[in-house]
Design an enzyme around this catalytic site. Structure first.
Site, short mmCIF file in Angstrom:
data_model
loop_
_atom_site.label_atom_id
_atom_site.label_comp_id
_atom_site.label_asym_id
_atom_site.label_seq_id
_atom_site.Cartn_x
_atom_site.Cartn_y
_atom_site.Cartn_z
N GLU A 106 19.08 -23.47 -33.02
CA GLU A 106 17.64 -23.45 -32.72
C GLU A 106 16.80 -23.15 -33.95
O GLU A 106 15.64 -23.54 -34.02
CB GLU A 106 17.35 -22.39 -31.64
CG GLU A 106 17.31 -22.97 -30.25
CD GLU A 106 16.78 -22.02 -29.19
OE1 GLU A 106 16.64 -22.47 -28.05
OE2 GLU A 106 16.52 -20.84 -29.47
N HIS A 131 45.21 -27.16 -30.85
CA HIS A 131 45.94 -28.13 -30.03
C HIS A 131 45.00 -29.14 -29.40
O HIS A 131 45.36 -29.85 -28.48
CB HIS A 131 46.77 -27.40 -28.98
CG HIS A 131 47.75 -26.46 -29.61
ND1 HIS A 131 49.08 -26.77 -29.82
CD2 HIS A 131 47.58 -25.23 -30.16
CE1 HIS A 131 49.68 -25.77 -30.43
NE2 HIS A 131 48.79 -24.82 -30.66
N LYS A 172 11.87 -29.59 -21.04
CA LYS A 172 11.15 -28.81 -20.02
C LYS A 172 9.98 -29.62 -19.48
O LYS A 172 9.76 -29.68 -18.27
CB LYS A 172 10.60 -27.51 -20.62
CG LYS A 172 11.65 -26.47 -20.90
CD LYS A 172 10.95 -25.17 -21.26
CE LYS A 172 11.90 -24.19 -21.89
NZ LYS A 172 11.22 -23.09 -22.54
O1 PA5 Z 1 15.44 -18.13 -29.01
C1 PA5 Z 1 14.66 -18.33 -28.09
O2 PA5 Z 1 13.50 -17.93 -28.15
C2 PA5 Z 1 15.08 -19.04 -26.82
O3 PA5 Z 1 16.34 -19.56 -26.87
C3 PA5 Z 1 14.98 -18.07 -25.66
O4 PA5 Z 1 15.82 -16.98 -25.88
C4 PA5 Z 1 15.34 -18.71 -24.32
O5 PA5 Z 1 14.68 -19.94 -24.16
C5 PA5 Z 1 14.95 -17.80 -23.17
O6 PA5 Z 1 13.59 -17.52 -23.19
P1 PA5 Z 1 12.95 -16.38 -22.34
O7 PA5 Z 1 13.53 -15.07 -22.76
O8 PA5 Z 1 11.48 -16.46 -22.61
O9 PA5 Z 1 13.26 -16.67 -20.88
#
Ligand code: PA5
Length: 436
Positions: free
Chosen positions: A290, A311, A425
């Site tokens: 990310e 494996h 989303k």
């Molecule tokens: O790193 C990030 O910000 C995202 O991966 C969030 O952790 C994930 O989308 C969950 O978001 P939230 O805590 O707002 O539900």
């Protein structure tokens, strides 16, 4: 004195020369300056940088107090969250806890069974969890910084409904703990209902939040020493603050990744030789995936569990398309070791190993694999962790967080946003709104 986590880079020497690392030093220094002066992209999300140094004692006490209460009260503790809101705690539980924690008798665990929900949209997975816990004393920790993420919000809706229908709102509100941002739908609900609440700091993004209440509360519920985790991260904070890559393993790792990437090594595989690292690998994949995969750039983070995956994916790594490099996580001293028994009848021909330990065999498997992959044209680094204690866990987390930030700046991206996540989303919500 504690031994340090070591970065062994011998396996890169056929692919990257020392002078190339020297040439990158100015860029690493500049990335360091940008980060520490809060001048780089995503500077509004740098709360994690000094967090181990100044996370509040009051909050640590609240976490321990609430965790102690949960340990006494609950038979089952359900953590609801996705991405950064569950991967960190789950990785710590797997690395620092018993491999079969949930299956152990209560007296041995000392606390509730711990399950995770809200990290997918599977009705089956949710239904099976409900089957398991339906008659048990359940406490829930719903974790969502934004408070609007669909997966945990839906799971929470089911759990809240179950608790409220079972014994009423008062009963439910005494068994729900919310960990969320300073504002948003979950914050508002928690305020209205009077839930026990922890705050995710606004300047710490989800994937950098494991050392806050997001990660620490579930970990404390399992009876793990969270003060030691923070102490390890604090040590990492000091150690990985050095601006010259030659003296900073986190920066050296970041620099080498960048040089390998520039030579076409666009896939990094994190390999561990203990299955307890599986969820840590998932946490690492989110952190790097990310943070770096944007602007049509980035190293694709993948993970393998060795020797199991030798494996299966081992074939590809050894012999397939040459666009990858390997980073091995090696635990020098595992929590347990086993002597290999001598058998009277050596039918399997393994008596030559009798008296040696399983870890010794694992060590040779690791060394043999690295040799084979090197010969197969796969650059590799090895991160050696002396042993898996809460302290080393905290330090390792901070090592990767710092490396990831510098790596993102070297790549020229903002390592602290995730605009790409919105695309699915938006489509999903518009399809849901227009569906029958
Ligand atoms: O790193 C990030 O910000 C995202 O991966 C969030 O952790 C994930 O989308 C969950 O978001 P939230 O805590 O707002 O539900």
């Amino acid at each position: 004195m504690n031994r340090e986590i070591v970065l062994d880079i011998h396996g890169t020497s056929d692919f990257v020369r020392e002078h190339e690392l020297d040439a990158l030093e100015t860029q690493v220094l500049s990335a360091h300056e940008k980060l520490h002066r809060y001048e780089g992209p995503g500077r509004e999300y740098l709360g994690w940088l000094g967090w181990p140094m100044h996370c509040g004692q009051e909050e640590m006490k609240q976490i321990v107090r609430v965790a102690d209460w949960v340990r006494k009260k609950a038979e089952v503790f359900v953590v609801i969250g996705i991405g950064g809101s569950y991967l960190g705690s789950r990785s710590a539980l797997e690395l620092l806890g018993h491999s079969y924690y949930n299956e152990m008798p209560r007296e041995k665990r000392g606390g509730p069974q711990i399950y995770f929900a809200g990290c997918n949209l599977s009705a089956t997975n949710l239904g099976h969890l409900f089957d398991l816990i339906k008659d048990k004393e359940v406490v829930i920790n719903v974790i969502s910084k934004s408070g609007t993420t669909l997966e945990p919000a839906l799971a929470f809706r089911f759990f809240r409904n179950m608790l409220e229908n079972r014994f009423g709102k008062k009963y439910a509100r005494e068994r729900i703990i919310a960990t969320t941002g300073e504002k948003g739908a979950l914050r508002e609900l928690a305020r209205q209902e009077g839930y026990e609440t922890f705050t995710v700091p606004g300047d710490i993004g989800g994937r950098y939040s494991v050392l806050t209440a997001v990660g620490l509360l579930p970990v404390a519920v399992a009876g793990i020493d969270i003060t030691a985790i923070i102490a390890g991260a604090r040590h990492g904070c000091k150690l990985y603050d050095e601006d010259r890559p030659a003296h900073n393993p986190a920066y050296r790792y970041a620099a080498l990744r960048q040089l390998l990437y520039r030579k076409g090594k666009v896939v990094e595989i994190l390999a561990a030789y203990e299955p307890s690292f599986n969820l840590f690998t998932e946490w690492w994949k989110q952190l790097f995936g990310e943070s770096e995969g944007k602007d049509l750039k980035g190293i694709f983070p993948a993970g393998v569990n060795f020797t199991t995956d030798l494996h299966s994916l081992g074939q590809f790594i050894q012999d397939g398309y040459r666009n990858l490099f390997l980073t091995t996580l090696w635990l020098d001293k595992p929590p347990l070791d086993q002597d290999i028994p001598l058998l009277e009848e050596d039918v399997d021909g393994l008596n030559f190993l009798a008296g040696k330990t399983m870890h010794h065999v694992n060590d040779k498997a690791c060394a043999g694999t690295i040799m084979a992959h090197s010969a197969g044209g796969v650059p590799n680094m090895k991160i050696i962790i002396p042993e898996m204690t809460p302290r080393y866990y905290g330090q390792l987390v901070y090592f990767f967080e710092k490396a990831c930030a510098i790596s993102g700046y070297l790549l020229g991206v903002n390592p602290f946003d995730q605009p790409g996540v919105e695309a699915y989303k938006n489509n999903m919500f518009s399809l849901l709104q227009n569906s029958d």
